[in-house]
Motif scaffolding. Structure first.
Motif, PDB file in Angstrom:
ATOM      1  N   ILE A  98      40.705  41.414  33.954  1.00  0.00           N
ATOM      2  CA  ILE A  98      40.520  41.085  32.542  1.00  0.00           C
ATOM      3  C   ILE A  98      39.076  40.643  32.328  1.00  0.00           C
ATOM      4  O   ILE A  98      38.363  40.362  33.269  1.00  0.00           O
ATOM      5  CB  ILE A  98      41.474  39.957  32.086  1.00  0.00           C
ATOM      6  N   GLY A  99      38.689  40.586  31.060  1.00  0.00           N
ATOM      7  CA  GLY A  99      37.367  40.074  30.734  1.00  0.00           C
ATOM      8  C   GLY A  99      36.480  41.098  30.084  1.00  0.00           C
ATOM      9  O   GLY A  99      36.924  42.161  29.663  1.00  0.00           O
ATOM     10  N   GLU A 100      35.207  40.738  30.030  1.00  0.00           N
ATOM     11  CA  GLU A 100      34.197  41.568  29.377  1.00  0.00           C
ATOM     12  C   GLU A 100      32.950  41.604  30.247  1.00  0.00           C
ATOM     13  O   GLU A 100      32.952  41.087  31.356  1.00  0.00           O
ATOM     14  CB  GLU A 100      33.887  41.002  27.990  1.00  0.00           C
ATOM     15  N   ASP A 101      31.867  42.178  29.721  1.00  0.00           N
ATOM     16  CA  ASP A 101      30.647  42.357  30.513  1.00  0.00           C
ATOM     17  C   ASP A 101      30.087  41.049  31.064  1.00  0.00           C
ATOM     18  O   ASP A 101      29.641  41.002  32.204  1.00  0.00           O
ATOM     19  CB  ASP A 101      29.566  43.057  29.686  1.00  0.00           C
ATOM     20  N   THR A 102      30.094  39.983  30.281  1.00  0.00           N
ATOM     21  CA  THR A 102      29.465  38.738  30.724  1.00  0.00           C
ATOM     22  C   THR A 102      30.351  37.885  31.626  1.00  0.00           C
ATOM     23  O   THR A 102      29.836  37.086  32.402  1.00  0.00           O
ATOM     24  CB  THR A 102      29.032  37.874  29.523  1.00  0.00           C
ATOM     25  N   MET A 103      31.680  38.042  31.541  1.00  0.00           N
ATOM     26  CA  MET A 103      32.584  37.269  32.388  1.00  0.00           C
ATOM     27  C   MET A 103      33.887  38.043  32.563  1.00  0.00           C
ATOM     28  O   MET A 103      34.564  38.353  31.581  1.00  0.00           O
ATOM     29  CB  MET A 103      32.879  35.902  31.784  1.00  0.00           C
ATOM     30  N   SER A 104      34.196  38.355  33.797  1.00  0.00           N
ATOM     31  CA  SER A 104      35.408  39.090  34.101  1.00  0.00           C
ATOM     32  C   SER A 104      36.100  38.486  35.304  1.00  0.00           C
ATOM     33  O   SER A 104      35.469  37.836  36.141  1.00  0.00           O
ATOM     34  CB  SER A 104      35.082  40.560  34.407  1.00  0.00           C
ATOM     35  N   LEU A 105      37.403  38.754  35.411  1.00  0.00           N
ATOM     36  CA  LEU A 105      38.198  38.315  36.545  1.00  0.00           C
ATOM     37  C   LEU A 105      38.516  39.531  37.408  1.00  0.00           C
ATOM     38  O   LEU A 105      38.998  40.547  36.904  1.00  0.00           O
ATOM     39  CB  LEU A 105      39.496  37.650  36.076  1.00  0.00           C
ATOM     40  N   PHE A 106      38.220  39.401  38.689  1.00  0.00           N
ATOM     41  CA  PHE A 106      38.470  40.459  39.667  1.00  0.00           C
ATOM     42  C   PHE A 106      39.401  39.930  40.748  1.00  0.00           C
ATOM     43  O   PHE A 106      39.384  38.743  41.063  1.00  0.00           O
ATOM     44  CB  PHE A 106      37.163  40.893  40.351  1.00  0.00           C
ATOM     45  N   ILE A 107      40.166  40.820  41.356  1.00  0.00           N
ATOM     46  CA  ILE A 107      40.903  40.496  42.569  1.00  0.00           C
ATOM     47  C   ILE A 107      40.329  41.378  43.670  1.00  0.00           C
ATOM     48  O   ILE A 107      40.043  42.562  43.446  1.00  0.00           O
ATOM     49  CB  ILE A 107      42.432  40.666  42.408  1.00  0.00           C
ATOM     50  N   ILE A 108      40.110  40.786  44.836  1.00  0.00           N
ATOM     51  CA  ILE A 108      39.438  41.464  45.946  1.00  0.00           C
ATOM     52  C   ILE A 108      40.297  41.347  47.193  1.00  0.00           C
ATOM     53  O   ILE A 108      40.903  40.306  47.441  1.00  0.00           O
ATOM     54  CB  ILE A 108      38.058  40.826  46.211  1.00  0.00           C
ATOM     55  N   GLU A 109      40.313  42.417  47.982  1.00  0.00           N
ATOM     56  CA  GLU A 109      41.065  42.416  49.237  1.00  0.00           C
ATOM     57  C   GLU A 109      40.179  42.936  50.355  1.00  0.00           C
ATOM     58  O   GLU A 109      39.590  44.006  50.237  1.00  0.00           O
ATOM     59  CB  GLU A 109      42.295  43.312  49.085  1.00  0.00           C
ATOM     60  N   LEU A 110      40.071  42.158  51.428  1.00  0.00           N
ATOM     61  CA  LEU A 110      39.327  42.579  52.615  1.00  0.00           C
ATOM     62  C   LEU A 110      40.326  42.779  53.745  1.00  0.00           C
ATOM     63  O   LEU A 110      41.132  41.889  54.030  1.00  0.00           O
ATOM     64  CB  LEU A 110      38.320  41.508  53.051  1.00  0.00           C
ATOM     65  N   SER A 111      40.239  43.908  54.404  1.00  0.00           N
ATOM     66  CA  SER A 111      41.103  44.208  55.537  1.00  0.00           C
ATOM     67  C   SER A 111      40.708  43.363  56.734  1.00  0.00           C
ATOM     68  O   SER A 111      39.604  42.813  56.786  1.00  0.00           O
ATOM     69  CB  SER A 111      40.988  45.686  55.912  1.00  0.00           C
ATOM     70  N   LYS A 112      41.579  43.287  57.714  1.00  0.00           N
ATOM     71  CA  LYS A 112      41.258  42.530  58.924  1.00  0.00           C
ATOM     72  C   LYS A 112      40.024  43.126  59.589  1.00  0.00           C
ATOM     73  O   LYS A 112      39.775  44.326  59.512  1.00  0.00           O
ATOM     74  CB  LYS A 112      42.436  42.500  59.889  1.00  0.00           C
ATOM     75  N   ASN A 113      39.226  42.267  60.194  1.00  0.00           N
ATOM     76  CA  ASN A 113      37.979  42.635  60.872  1.00  0.00           C
ATOM     77  C   ASN A 113      36.971  43.320  59.962  1.00  0.00           C
ATOM     78  O   ASN A 113      36.165  44.115  60.416  1.00  0.00           O
ATOM     79  CB  ASN A 113      38.264  43.505  62.098  1.00  0.00           C
TER      80      ASN A 113
END
Length: 137
Positions: free
Chosen positions: A28-43
């Protein structure tokens, strides 16, 4: 009315970012402020980078890892004060402009984070550096 989205469902449908090799989904959000969800795999270790404008705020949802940071000196093209800190669920932190940051997941499971940042941090305002080059970006 408000729009409600499910971050885990959206994350499940996105491919890995071509440059960062992480799964990142704009929620959600716009250019100046947005919410992201991030996933990093093991290693997985993200490329070290910095942004010139705007802050990023992170919250660790699950998994454990670390973040390596350094201060980029734009006028001399060097960085200093390299530090590494561990991350665990519930941790929150802010990344300011010109702070080089590199997230690392050295654990056996996924590392999932929420991030609040300008949309530009995922595209044009992203500058890569090599933290192994003894202070020269």
């Amino acid at each position: 009315m408000i729009e409600i989205v499910n971050g885990f469902e959206i994350l499940g449908k996105v491919a890995k970012d071509a440059l960062m090799m992480q799964k990142v989904a704009h929620l959600i959000g716009e250019d100046t402020m947005s919410l992201f969800i991030i996933e990093l795999s093991k290693n997985q270790k993200l490329p070290a980078h910095y942004h010139k404008a705007g802050i990023e705020m992170y919250f660790i949802l699950s998994g454990e890892g670390s973040i390596e940071t350094a201060l980029f000196k734009e006028e001399t093209n060097v960085f200093e004060n390299v530090t590494t800190q561990t991350l665990k669920p519930g941790d929150a932190f802010t990344i300011h402009p010109l702070v080089i940051h590199q997230l690392v997941n050295e654990e056996t499971g996924m590392l999932k984070l929420l991030a609040v940042a300008p949309k530009s941090h995922n595209n044009e305002d992203r500058y890569f550096v090599d933290l192994g080059k003894k202070g020269v970006a």
